[in-house]
Scaffold this active site. Structure first.
Site, PDB file in Angstrom:
ATOM      1  N   LYS A 149      -9.492  -1.340   5.576  1.00 55.44           N
ATOM      2  CA  LYS A 149      -9.648  -1.669   3.562  1.00 55.44           C
ATOM      3  C   LYS A 149      -8.593  -2.643   3.667  1.00 55.44           C
ATOM      4  CE  LYS A 149      -9.629   2.738   3.318  1.00 55.44           C
ATOM      5  NZ  LYS A 149      -9.609   3.738   2.685  1.00 55.44           N
ATOM      6  N   HIS A 205       0.910  -0.870   0.277  1.00 53.35           N
ATOM      7  CA  HIS A 205       0.013   0.254  -0.138  1.00 53.35           C
ATOM      8  C   HIS A 205       0.987   0.888  -0.027  1.00 53.35           C
ATOM      9  CE1 HIS A 205      -3.307   2.731   0.472  1.00 53.35           C
ATOM     10  NE2 HIS A 205      -2.597   3.394   1.197  1.00 53.35           N
ATOM     11  N   SER A 262      -7.963   3.750   9.017  1.00 56.49           N
ATOM     12  CA  SER A 262      -8.928   3.848   8.150  1.00 56.49           C
ATOM     13  C   SER A 262      -8.158   2.831   7.061  1.00 56.49           C
ATOM     14  CB  SER A 262      -9.018   5.441   7.295  1.00 56.49           C
ATOM     15  OG  SER A 262      -9.325   5.243   6.140  1.00 56.49           O
ATOM     16  N   ASP A 309     -15.848   2.636   7.219  1.00 55.04           N
ATOM     17  CA  ASP A 309     -14.676   3.768   7.390  1.00 55.04           C
ATOM     18  C   ASP A 309     -14.965   4.868   6.282  1.00 55.04           C
ATOM     19  OD1 ASP A 309     -11.984   4.768   6.872  1.00 55.04           O
ATOM     20  OD2 ASP A 309     -11.968   4.035   4.637  1.00 55.04           O
ATOM     21  N   ARG A 350     -14.180  13.145   7.874  1.00 55.73           N
ATOM     22  CA  ARG A 350     -12.962  13.199   8.172  1.00 55.73           C
ATOM     23  C   ARG A 350     -12.590  14.503   7.150  1.00 55.73           C
ATOM     24  NH1 ARG A 350      -9.490   8.663   7.961  1.00 55.73           N
ATOM     25  NH2 ARG A 350      -8.057  10.825   7.910  1.00 55.73           N
TER      26      ARG A 350
END
Ligand code: URA
Length: 427
Positions: free
Chosen positions: A188, A83, A184, A162, A169
């Protein structure tokens, strides 16, 4: 069940919350039983007082369990994921996945849309004619079985709590809270159930968190949260003070990806790709050297994997055989104003200007709008020499002036930024 008022009162006073309290918040977000005012108040209190490790893990799990979980590692124990916290012209996921697949390291990545100045991998991939990115668990398993890689888009079924909290947010100035970012991202990412997760945390002017100390704190929290939830994890802090590679823009970046898979990738882009590849393979317990990964490219195996994956996802075979990107027709050269050195790039602004220009015609993304970034930080520049070339859909002198302001030339040279900064592990 504890009432929202009571939970909010305790968090506002800086007290810790139990796992049940945090579960109540996530449930309130996904089933609508908490009002937006209550959820916003929770986010603000969490941003001000922080969440400790237990609370961060509890929020991650509660958001993860608000949606589908695939637990793919039960079937494929060496399944990995990578990621990136996002940057300008970051196509590493697209290059790395087929390279790892060609080295028998299976990869799953559920990617996202653009966020602020950073381009979204899913948006970029949509420049490939016919390609579909949505798949369910069964579709994902089929792709992993046939090609060893599955890149898709996180659907509404993944971590819906989320989705709700992220939107709030954005409205409540609580985006840059490290525990909220961590919960968050990780909620995921864990939904697919990969066994190892490596983070590429960017630092520099084009990063979500530009200061290296902040990037390292985020990396530590991401890694410790994933490890605390029983998956292997590490992170590399990498430079984002200028675009990665030479092209920014959806279609142009995909074309550059295919060139990289044919052995013509920009040096910085490939260095980050290989470093992350070695890291992620080691974490999955299948050691691969940089040379192994390079061989997957030079042999053509990585490109074949990409094409096979794309075909299975509906991409037009004729396009894959001779890929092209029609660049927008109005070209502007950005030239050095004086002799000197490229000493600064406002990478965030560059990304934002391009992102706005891509959407100037409405909500759909213009795949042909692009910037060719031709010099790198520290390079010498002569007066009138091209720093970058911008491809737009229409004449826009004001926009061009703004692009020009992103580049800084100084009379003195500077050391180019270090690309691969720090490695963060759970220890
Ligand atoms: N990406 C996410 O998915 N969530 C964040 O909070 C930040 C980046």
């Amino acid at each position: 069940m504890t009432q929202p008022f009571d939970i909010l009162e305790r968090k506002r006073a800086g007290q810790g919350l139990s796992t049940d309290d945090i579960r109540a918040v996530a449930a309130g977000a996904s089933d609508g039983s908490w009002s937006e005012a209550q959820l916003g108040a929770f986010l603000m209190a969490a941003a001000i007082h922080g969440l400790d490790g237990d609370e961060t893990r509890a929020l991650t799990v509660a958001m993860l369990e608000s949606g589908e979980t695939w637990d793919l590692a039960a079937q494929i124990p060496t399944l990995v994921d990578k990621h990136s916290t996002g940057g300008v012209a970051d196509t590493v996921s697209l290059i790395l996945s087929p390279i790892l697949a060609a080295c028998d390291v299976p990869v799953v990545m559920l990617t996202g849309r653009a966020l602020g100045h950073t381009g979204g991998t899913a948006d970029k991939l949509e420049s490939i004619p016919g390609l579909r990115l949505d798949f369910d668990r069964a579709g994902c398993c089929r792709l992993l079985d046939e090609v060893g890689m599955a890149i898709g888009i996180a659907t509404a079924e993944i971590a819906p709590a989320d989705r709700c909290l992220y939107r709030l947010r954005d409205q409540t100035a609580t985006i840059d809270s490290l525990p909220l970012i961590t919960a968050s991202i990780v909620s995921k990412k864990l939904a697919t159930g990969a066994s190892a997760l490596v983070f590429d945390v960017k630092t520099g002017s084009g990063a979500f968190l530009p200061r290296q100390e902040d990037a390292e704190s985020l990396a530590q929290l991401l890694v410790s949260t994933v490890e605390g939830l029983g998956r292997r994890s590490s992170a590399l802090i990498t430079d984002m003070s200028q675009p990665l590679g030479e092209w920014i823009g959806h279609g142009a970046e995909v074309l550059a990806t295919l060139e990289a898979l044919e052995g013509r990738g920009a040096a910085d882009l490939m260095a980050v790709t290989y470093a992350l590849g070695v890291e992620v393979a080691a974490l999955a317990g299948c050691d691969r050297s940089s040379a192994d990964l390079e061989a997957a490219v030079s042999s053509g195996r990585a490109r074949q994997r990409f094409d096979r994956w794309a075909e299975l996802q509906g991409a037009e075979a004729a396009w894959l055989a001779s890929p092209e990107c029609e660049l927008a027709p109005i070209e502007y050269a950005l030239e050095g104003p004086a002799d000197g050195y490229l000493s600064g790039v406002d990478n965030r602004r560059l990304g934002m200007l391009l992102s706005d220009a891509c959407r100037a015609g409405g909500s759909t993304i213009d795949q042909g709008v692009a910037v060719h970034y031709r010099k790198r930080l520290g390079d010498s520049v002569e007066s009138g020499e091209e720093l970058a070339r911008v491809y737009l859909r229409r004449e826009d002198p004001a926009l061009m002036a703004a692009f020009r302001e992103c580049f800084e030339i100084s009379p003195e040279g500077l050391e180019p930024p270090t690309l691969l900064r720090t490695r963060i592990t759970a220890e």
